[in-house]
Scaffold this active site. Structure first.
Site, short mmCIF file in Angstrom:
data_model
loop_
_atom_site.label_atom_id
_atom_site.label_comp_id
_atom_site.label_asym_id
_atom_site.label_seq_id
_atom_site.Cartn_x
_atom_site.Cartn_y
_atom_site.Cartn_z
CG LEU A 197 14.88 0.46 -0.52
CD1 LEU A 197 15.03 1.39 0.85
CD2 LEU A 197 16.00 -0.27 -0.96
N GLY A 236 3.94 -1.57 0.27
CA GLY A 236 3.01 -1.83 1.28
C GLY A 236 1.59 -1.38 0.96
CG ASP A 262 1.30 -5.81 9.70
OD1 ASP A 262 1.07 -6.85 9.44
OD2 ASP A 262 1.55 -5.08 8.53
#
Length: 387
Positions: free
Chosen positions: A49, A52, A163
């Protein structure tokens, strides 16, 4: 130092071998598992998917107790697995909260760390692109309330996200009311700003300098200056996300962090919010004097957005821009077929069926989405930490 023709010393050889081993370890831990790979004798990889800084997220099937129902599987390849550990801690704390991702399982195996959790819907950045990177004020304000609620829940646990960005927000799992709620994702960079002293929660001391954590496009000026991040820094990122929903930010094409910081420091709020409701100008005023130890006034921030909803008669059950675009796309496809622009054949039946299913799904979700029990003022006013 040896001569050009001399052989490397045993120490040099050992150093090179260590480097090679580390390189091989990094390559082997790339976590690019092909479909069909079984993780932990339980989760079967379906597809990748995304990825990071702390790992890779896959769609997977739980062979043990959720057969046929997919889950999100996050695999971290760092040696200590700190990103996964902090996420598991936070999600377990959020387990009894509304509109939160649920942890299904977490473990370590074969040199990597992983956790299975609720499979969410589309991320906000994807939804924004689907709408040509421009949301209506109605969608902007309602999504803003969802995100604010999620951040307050996280802050009430004593964590800052660090973040906050559209890629770390997503619709809930399909099949219920949560599918129209924007949820916070990816707590791998989160940090606890409280600690327990003699059975009482207190703020952790503020570090004089802190390593940069976050995404420069959405980071606060305080974060760019390498100061300790607190609750207000998450909310500055939230503010930039809100402003961007109505068009590109002034630093959109800039890549240098220092230049981005300078533009943020000199850009007037009226310019950032030129396409937003005038009430939004109150948001930066509520944030600009907050420091690390200050608790933001979540209720006032919430009321700013509620006032906009009231003035324009917006409701949480109204269609979002991406829902309207999905229906419009189906109508355009039907029109092309009926006008003979596309071949009719079986594609017409398929398009009509998809159109009807889309209309039914959207209509049902909206019908199930009651305004009166979604959020209350108390959700934003309660001070669970006491500071």
């Amino acid at each position: 130092m040896g001569t050009p023709n001399s052989k490397p010393s045993p120490a040099v050889k050992k150093g090179k071998n260590n480097v090679r081993r580390k390189i091989r370890a990094v390559e082997s831990n790339s976590a690019n598992f092909p479909p069909g790979t079984v993780i932990g004798n339980r989760f079967t990889i379906v597809e990748k998917l995304g990825s990071g800084g702390c790992g890779v997220v896959f769609k997977a099937e739980d062979r043990q107790r959720r057969k046929g129902k997919p889950v999100a599987l996050k695999v971290e390849t760092t040696p200590d697995g700190n990103g996964i550990k902090i996420e598991v801690e936070i999600l377990k704390c959020l387990n009894s909260s509304r509109f939160a991702i649920r942890v299904i399982h977490s473990a370590s195996t074969d040199g990597y760390h992983y956790m299975a959790m609720t499979l969410m819907g589309k991320t906000l950045d994807v939804l924004h692109k689907r709408c040509n990177n421009f949301f209506s004020v109605s969608t902007q304000v309602r999504v803003g309330i969802h995100i604010l609620f999620g951040l307050k829940q996280l802050h009430d646990l004593g964590f800052v996200h660090r973040d906050v960005k559209p890629a770390n927000m997503a619709l809930g799992p399909d099949g219920g009311r949560d599918a129209r709620i924007i949820h916070l994702l990816d707590f791998g960079l989160a940090r606890k700003f409280v600690h327990n002293v003699n059975g009482k929660w207190q703020m952790r001391p503020e570090r004089r300098t802190a390593e940069y954590r976050g995404t420069k496009h959405y980071s606060s000026c305080n974060t760019h200056a390498r100061h300790e991040q607190g609750r207000s820094d998450d909310l500055w990122s939230w503010f930039y996300v809100l402003a961007e929903m109505r068009g590109p930010l002034p630093w959109d094409e800039v890549s240098d962090e220092k230049k981005i910081q300078k533009i943020k420091e000199t850009t007037k709020y009226a310019k950032l919010l030129s396409k937003s409701a005038v009430e939004m100008l109150e948001i930066p005023e509520l944030l600009r004097n907050l420091g690390y130890f200050h608790r933001p006034d979540y209720l006032k921030l919430y009321m700013v957005l509620v006032q906009i909803m009231a003035r324009y008669n917006f409701h949480f059950c109204d269609p979002y821009d991406w829902e309207e675009n999905a229906e419009l796309g189906m109508i355009k496809s039907l029109r092309k077929i009926l006008l003979g622009v596309e071949e009719v054949s079986a594609s017409m039946d398929s398009t009509i069926n998809t159109f009807e299913a889309t209309q039914t799904t959207i209509a049902q979700r909206i019908a199930d989405f009651a305004d009166n029990d979604l959020y209350k003022s108390e959700d934003f006013s309660i001070n669970r930490l006491g500071f």
